[in-house]
Motif scaffolding. Structure first.
Motif, PDB file in Angstrom:
ATOM      1  N   ALA A   1       2.708  51.847  -9.790  1.00 19.99           N
ATOM      2  CA  ALA A   1       2.847  51.496 -11.205  1.00 19.99           C
ATOM      3  C   ALA A   1       3.914  52.346 -11.889  1.00 19.99           C
ATOM      4  CB  ALA A   1       1.508  51.653 -11.919  1.00 19.99           C
ATOM      5  N   VAL A   2       4.032  53.588 -11.482  1.00 18.80           N
ATOM      6  CA  VAL A   2       5.008  54.495 -12.091  1.00 18.80           C
ATOM      7  C   VAL A   2       6.418  54.216 -11.574  1.00 18.80           C
ATOM      8  CG1 VAL A   2       5.735  56.918 -12.210  1.00 18.80           C
ATOM      9  CG2 VAL A   2       3.332  56.309 -12.530  1.00 18.80           C
ATOM     10  N   PHE A   3       6.546  53.926 -10.288  1.00 22.99           N
ATOM     11  CA  PHE A   3       7.876  53.832  -9.704  1.00 22.99           C
ATOM     12  C   PHE A   3       8.381  52.400  -9.543  1.00 22.99           C
ATOM     13  CE2 PHE A   3      10.529  53.442  -5.864  1.00 22.99           C
ATOM     14  CZ  PHE A   3      11.665  54.045  -6.363  1.00 22.99           C
ATOM     15  N   SER A   4       7.795  51.657  -8.661  1.00 23.05           N
ATOM     16  CA  SER A   4       8.382  50.397  -8.222  1.00 23.05           C
ATOM     17  C   SER A   4       7.972  49.182  -9.045  1.00 23.05           C
ATOM     18  CB  SER A   4       7.998  50.170  -6.757  1.00 23.05           C
ATOM     19  OG  SER A   4       8.585  49.015  -6.268  1.00 23.05           O
ATOM     20  N   TYR A   5       6.875  49.265  -9.746  1.00 26.15           N
ATOM     21  CA  TYR A   5       6.324  48.114 -10.459  1.00 26.15           C
ATOM     22  C   TYR A   5       7.331  47.456 -11.395  1.00 26.15           C
ATOM     23  CZ  TYR A   5       3.691  45.740 -14.116  1.00 26.15           C
ATOM     24  OH  TYR A   5       3.256  44.836 -15.034  1.00 26.15           O
ATOM     25  N   CYS A   6       8.001  48.240 -12.218  1.00 25.72           N
ATOM     26  CA  CYS A   6       8.923  47.683 -13.217  1.00 25.72           C
ATOM     27  C   CYS A   6      10.060  46.894 -12.560  1.00 25.72           C
ATOM     28  CB  CYS A   6       9.487  48.796 -14.092  1.00 25.72           C
ATOM     29  SG  CYS A   6       8.227  49.585 -15.105  1.00 25.72           S
ATOM     30  N   ILE A   7      10.568  47.403 -11.483  1.00 23.32           N
ATOM     31  CA  ILE A   7      11.644  46.709 -10.769  1.00 23.32           C
ATOM     32  C   ILE A   7      11.108  45.442 -10.099  1.00 23.32           C
ATOM     33  CG2 ILE A   7      13.270  46.896  -8.845  1.00 23.32           C
ATOM     34  CD1 ILE A   7      13.387  49.932  -9.528  1.00 23.32           C
ATOM     35  N   ASP A   8       9.924  45.556  -9.502  1.00 24.23           N
ATOM     36  CA  ASP A   8       9.338  44.405  -8.798  1.00 24.23           C
ATOM     37  C   ASP A   8       9.053  43.230  -9.721  1.00 24.23           C
ATOM     38  OD1 ASP A   8       9.493  45.781  -6.460  1.00 24.23           O
ATOM     39  OD2 ASP A   8       7.351  46.182  -6.275  1.00 24.23           O
ATOM     40  N   MET A   9       8.722  43.495 -10.969  1.00 31.70           N
ATOM     41  CA  MET A   9       8.404  42.410 -11.887  1.00 31.70           C
ATOM     42  C   MET A   9       9.663  41.719 -12.413  1.00 31.70           C
ATOM     43  SD  MET A   9       5.249  42.136 -11.707  1.00 31.70           S
ATOM     44  CE  MET A   9       5.198  42.835 -10.080  1.00 31.70           C
TER      45      MET A   9
ATOM     46  N   LEU B   1       5.504  32.095 -14.170  1.00 34.56           N
ATOM     47  CA  LEU B   1       5.612  33.548 -14.023  1.00 34.56           C
ATOM     48  C   LEU B   1       4.237  34.209 -13.958  1.00 34.56           C
ATOM     49  CD1 LEU B   1       8.509  34.774 -16.352  1.00 34.56           C
ATOM     50  CD2 LEU B   1       8.457  34.648 -13.867  1.00 34.56           C
ATOM     51  N   LYS B   2       3.339  33.798 -14.828  1.00 38.66           N
ATOM     52  CA  LYS B   2       1.994  34.399 -14.844  1.00 38.66           C
ATOM     53  C   LYS B   2       1.288  34.185 -13.512  1.00 38.66           C
ATOM     54  CE  LYS B   2       1.615  34.062 -19.778  1.00 38.66           C
ATOM     55  NZ  LYS B   2       1.427  33.186 -20.877  1.00 38.66           N
ATOM     56  N   ILE B   3       1.431  32.999 -12.953  1.00 37.29           N
ATOM     57  CA  ILE B   3       0.802  32.702 -11.659  1.00 37.29           C
ATOM     58  C   ILE B   3       1.455  33.519 -10.544  1.00 37.29           C
ATOM     59  CG2 ILE B   3       0.441  30.890  -9.931  1.00 37.29           C
ATOM     60  CD1 ILE B   3       0.254  28.916 -12.374  1.00 37.29           C
ATOM     61  N   ILE B   4       2.779  33.566 -10.536  1.00 36.80           N
ATOM     62  CA  ILE B   4       3.502  34.333  -9.513  1.00 36.80           C
ATOM     63  C   ILE B   4       3.154  35.812  -9.625  1.00 36.80           C
ATOM     64  CG2 ILE B   4       5.804  35.078  -8.751  1.00 36.80           C
ATOM     65  CD1 ILE B   4       4.977  32.207  -7.912  1.00 36.80           C
ATOM     66  N   TYR B   5       3.123  36.333 -10.846  1.00 34.16           N
ATOM     67  CA  TYR B   5       2.748  37.746 -11.023  1.00 34.16           C
ATOM     68  C   TYR B   5       1.336  38.010 -10.520  1.00 34.16           C
ATOM     69  CZ  TYR B   5       6.882  38.536 -13.953  1.00 34.16           C
ATOM     70  OH  TYR B   5       8.180  38.658 -14.415  1.00 34.16           O
TER      71      TYR B   5
END
Length: 194
Positions: free
Chosen positions: A87-95, A57-61
């Protein structure tokens, strides 16, 4: 800014879908028919290298965050503002939705190439979308963005609707099964689709 995003995603292990991805990671061979080829190959490679799931996960992130930074750098003059909005909108979903994120990043890169007017831009677009499809099948529909480059608005709308209808039929086995059983016996259709 990018390091903070990576650090946050790499060390926050209590996310939705983490258990599902972990099961898929350690059982990729058994579940390969349920996932796209690109993600299965990626998991296979990391498993063969003996890399445990959280390091994977760390590498993929890291790859995702670097790729995002590069794409934003290519397409925007307002790098910091775009990263902040991301960072405000899409980041949380993308991770959380890794397969979709990896596919979408390749699709966005393809769209960038589509806007360019060099000889190979169309080929780069198609290759990016096909590459994106290796991570998430839904990315195939981004090929529709190619249509307006060569057709009028009316033809674009008509072609898009037809492609979406027929694409949805062929991607969804249940719909395809229902249509096929109108013409062929259920036993034969089951044998063909399995």
């Amino acid at each position: 800014d990018l390091f903070f995003l990576w650090f946050l995603s790499a060390y926050c292990i209590q996310k939705a879908d983490v258990t599902i991805y972990q099961i898929r990671y350690y059982n990729y061979e058994m579940l390969s028919s349920q996932m796209e080829v690109g993600f299965t190959l990626l998991m296979s490679l990391f498993n063969k290298l003996g890399i445990y799931y959280y390091l994977f996960l760390k590498i993929i992130y890291a790859v995702i965050i670097i790729f995002i930074g590069r794409i934003v750098y290519l397409i925007s003059d307002k790098y910091t503002a775009v990263i902040a909005l991301y960072a405000v909108f899409s980041y949380c979903i993308d991770m959380i939705q890794l397969r979709n994120t990896m596919g979408f990043l390749l699709a966005i890169l393809g769209i960038y190439y589509l806007t360019k007017e060099d000889k190979r831009s169309n080929l780069k677009f198609i290759l990016c979308i096909l590459g994106a499809t290796l991570f998430h099948l839904s990315m195939l529909f981004y090929l529709l963005l190619f249509i307006p480059k060569y057709f009028s608005t009316r033809k674009t709308i008509l072609l898009s609707i037809l492609i979406l209808i027929f694409g949805s039929i062929f991607i969804n086995k249940n719909v395809l099964y229902g249509i096929a059983t109108l013409f062929i016996s259920k036993d034969r259709v089951t044998a063909i689709l399995n």
